[in-house]
Scaffold this motif. Sequence first.
Motif, short mmCIF file in Angstrom:
data_model
loop_
_atom_site.label_atom_id
_atom_site.label_comp_id
_atom_site.label_asym_id
_atom_site.label_seq_id
_atom_site.Cartn_x
_atom_site.Cartn_y
_atom_site.Cartn_z
N VAL A 77 0.85 -1.19 0.00
CA VAL A 77 0.00 0.00 0.00
C VAL A 77 0.89 1.24 0.00
CG1 VAL A 77 -1.81 1.29 1.20
CG2 VAL A 77 -1.79 -1.21 1.31
N VAL A 78 0.67 2.12 -0.96
CA VAL A 78 1.37 3.40 -1.00
C VAL A 78 0.36 4.49 -0.72
CG1 VAL A 78 2.74 5.00 -2.38
CG2 VAL A 78 3.08 2.53 -2.64
N ASN A 79 0.58 5.21 0.37
CA ASN A 79 -0.32 6.29 0.78
C ASN A 79 0.28 7.63 0.40
OD1 ASN A 79 -2.37 7.75 2.35
ND2 ASN A 79 -0.70 8.11 3.81
N ALA A 80 -0.52 8.47 -0.26
CA ALA A 80 -0.05 9.80 -0.64
C ALA A 80 -0.11 10.71 0.58
CB ALA A 80 -0.90 10.36 -1.77
N SER A 81 1.01 10.79 1.29
CA SER A 81 1.15 11.73 2.39
C SER A 81 1.54 13.09 1.79
CB SER A 81 2.20 11.23 3.39
OG SER A 81 2.30 12.09 4.50
N SER A 82 1.90 14.04 2.61
CA SER A 82 2.12 15.40 2.10
C SER A 82 3.19 16.12 2.90
CB SER A 82 0.81 16.19 2.18
OG SER A 82 1.02 17.57 1.95
N ALA A 83 3.89 17.02 2.23
CA ALA A 83 4.85 17.89 2.91
C ALA A 83 4.17 18.74 3.97
CB ALA A 83 5.54 18.79 1.89
N GLU A 84 2.86 18.93 3.84
CA GLU A 84 2.13 19.76 4.81
C GLU A 84 2.16 19.18 6.21
OE1 GLU A 84 0.71 22.78 4.61
OE2 GLU A 84 1.54 23.01 2.60
N VAL A 85 2.51 17.91 6.36
CA VAL A 85 2.63 17.36 7.71
C VAL A 85 3.81 17.98 8.45
CG1 VAL A 85 1.59 15.19 6.96
CG2 VAL A 85 4.09 15.35 7.13
N PHE A 86 4.74 18.62 7.72
CA PHE A 86 5.92 19.26 8.30
C PHE A 86 5.80 20.79 8.34
CE2 PHE A 86 8.31 15.57 6.11
CZ PHE A 86 8.14 14.74 7.20
N ALA A 87 4.66 21.34 8.01
CA ALA A 87 4.55 22.78 7.77
C ALA A 87 4.96 23.63 8.96
CB ALA A 87 3.12 23.13 7.36
N GLY A 88 4.78 23.12 10.17
CA GLY A 88 5.13 23.91 11.35
C GLY A 88 6.53 23.65 11.88
N SER A 89 7.29 22.85 11.16
CA SER A 89 8.64 22.52 11.62
C SER A 89 9.60 23.67 11.35
CB SER A 89 9.14 21.25 10.91
OG SER A 89 10.51 21.03 11.19
N SER A 90 10.54 23.86 12.25
CA SER A 90 11.58 24.87 12.04
C SER A 90 12.78 24.29 11.31
CB SER A 90 12.03 25.44 13.39
OG SER A 90 12.55 24.41 14.22
N GLU A 91 12.73 23.00 11.04
CA GLU A 91 13.83 22.31 10.36
C GLU A 91 13.73 22.50 8.85
OE1 GLU A 91 15.08 17.64 9.68
OE2 GLU A 91 14.30 18.26 11.64
N SER A 92 14.86 22.77 8.20
CA SER A 92 14.88 22.92 6.75
C SER A 92 16.26 22.51 6.22
CB SER A 92 14.57 24.36 6.35
OG SER A 92 14.51 24.49 4.95
N ALA A 112 4.37 18.27 12.29
CA ALA A 112 3.88 19.50 12.90
C ALA A 112 3.00 20.25 11.90
CB ALA A 112 5.05 20.38 13.33
N PRO A 113 1.80 19.75 11.61
CA PRO A 113 0.92 20.42 10.65
C PRO A 113 0.39 21.74 11.18
CG PRO A 113 -0.25 18.64 11.75
CD PRO A 113 1.18 18.55 12.20
N THR A 114 0.03 22.64 10.28
CA THR A 114 -0.49 23.96 10.68
C THR A 114 -1.85 24.28 10.06
OG1 THR A 114 0.67 25.05 8.84
CG2 THR A 114 1.85 24.89 10.95
N SER A 115 -2.44 23.33 9.35
CA SER A 115 -3.74 23.54 8.71
C SER A 115 -4.60 22.30 8.89
CB SER A 115 -3.56 23.82 7.21
OG SER A 115 -3.08 22.65 6.55
N PRO A 116 -5.91 22.43 8.74
CA PRO A 116 -6.76 21.23 8.79
C PRO A 116 -6.34 20.19 7.76
CG PRO A 116 -8.11 23.19 8.99
CD PRO A 116 -6.72 23.67 8.66
N TYR A 117 -5.93 20.64 6.59
CA TYR A 117 -5.44 19.70 5.57
C TYR A 117 -4.22 18.95 6.08
CZ TYR A 117 -3.16 17.90 1.39
OH TYR A 117 -2.54 17.07 0.49
N GLY A 118 -3.26 19.70 6.65
CA GLY A 118 -2.05 19.07 7.16
C GLY A 118 -2.34 18.08 8.27
N VAL A 119 -3.29 18.42 9.14
CA VAL A 119 -3.67 17.52 10.23
C VAL A 119 -4.28 16.24 9.66
CG1 VAL A 119 -5.25 17.20 12.16
CG2 VAL A 119 -3.95 19.32 11.96
N SER A 120 -5.14 16.39 8.65
CA SER A 120 -5.79 15.22 8.06
C SER A 120 -4.77 14.29 7.41
CB SER A 120 -6.85 15.65 7.04
OG SER A 120 -6.26 16.17 5.85
N LYS A 121 -3.78 14.87 6.75
CA LYS A 121 -2.74 14.06 6.12
C LYS A 121 -1.81 13.44 7.17
CE LYS A 121 -2.50 13.70 2.20
NZ LYS A 121 -3.22 12.79 1.27
#
Length: 328
Positions: free
Chosen positions: A126-141, A150-159
């Motif tokens: 099974v390959v699940n399409a996750s998203s970069a938005e799960v890291f949106a609140g991270s200070s790491e780059s 660290a999601p910052t939106s409802p979309y990010g939380v859902s993913k």
Amino acid sequence: MTDSRALASPRALISGVTGQDGHYLAARLIEAGITVHGVVGPSRSVESVSAPGFVGHELDLTDAAQVRALVADVAPQHVFHLAGLSSVGRSWTDPVATVDVNAVSVTAVLDACLQFQDETGDPISVVNASSAEVFAGSSESPQDESTAIAPTSPYGVSKALGHMMCQVYRRRGLQATNAILYNHESPRRPATFVTRKITAAAAAIAAGEQDRLTLGNLSLRRDWGWAPDYVDAMYRMALHGKGDDFVVATGESHSVAEFVETAFAAVGITDWRAHVEIDDELNRPADSADMVGDATRARDVLGWQPTKTFEQIVTSMVNADRRQEQNS
């Protein structure tokens, strides 16, 4: 129940098959000789997909019983879960539906696949399409697979919830992989996304069909890749032989302003600012200023690498929109 071992052709099940990624993935799998079963929601139609080796299904992916019945009937070797509400902006206006559709559907798919595997002994990847938005609140780059969620939106939380459920089912014995996809574009990107809005406007302005392009924050930076490349990464994940997490990204970030400049340059317009106006109402709450991914693991483990540069991606989209303008 279907005996998967007795069926001649390998089978894959793709949810969200009529979307950008689903389109390219279905074509890639069919070319490889795999029979593709594509799923869309009850309000959509699979009629837009017509190719030898394709079978369409319409069902509610949040209905666990329907999903279990489909997996048992198809008996796929590979499942790609791409379906969901994919707009970060829309998730702020309809957060309940976003979390319901995105998080519940991946759970239903994972559970159906594990039950089928346990009952038949036939393994499923099974390959699940996750998203970069799960890291949106991270200070790491840049972000990689070890970056804290660290999601910052409802979309990010859902993913993020779907992402973590994938890890839970992996620990239970399912070959479940998260494809942590950064922004990826193509001429099949819907016009509701800012990238396609930009390229379509550049083509229309060059043709004299439009005067202005209205945008929000031009300083936001994103890691933009080529959608067929990201589909190739997911295909490699399905064949990898075990579940894992992989960031899929180019490792370069560009601003929205750079995207606009490149798109307008492709149609011969150098003074792009003369055609762009800013509307602060288009800015979204809590948008991360800069998102860029480190895909070292995908390169090293899967042998994957992107094939198009940022400039080539934007130009390809603009050229497709120009052809559409000429044919309309």
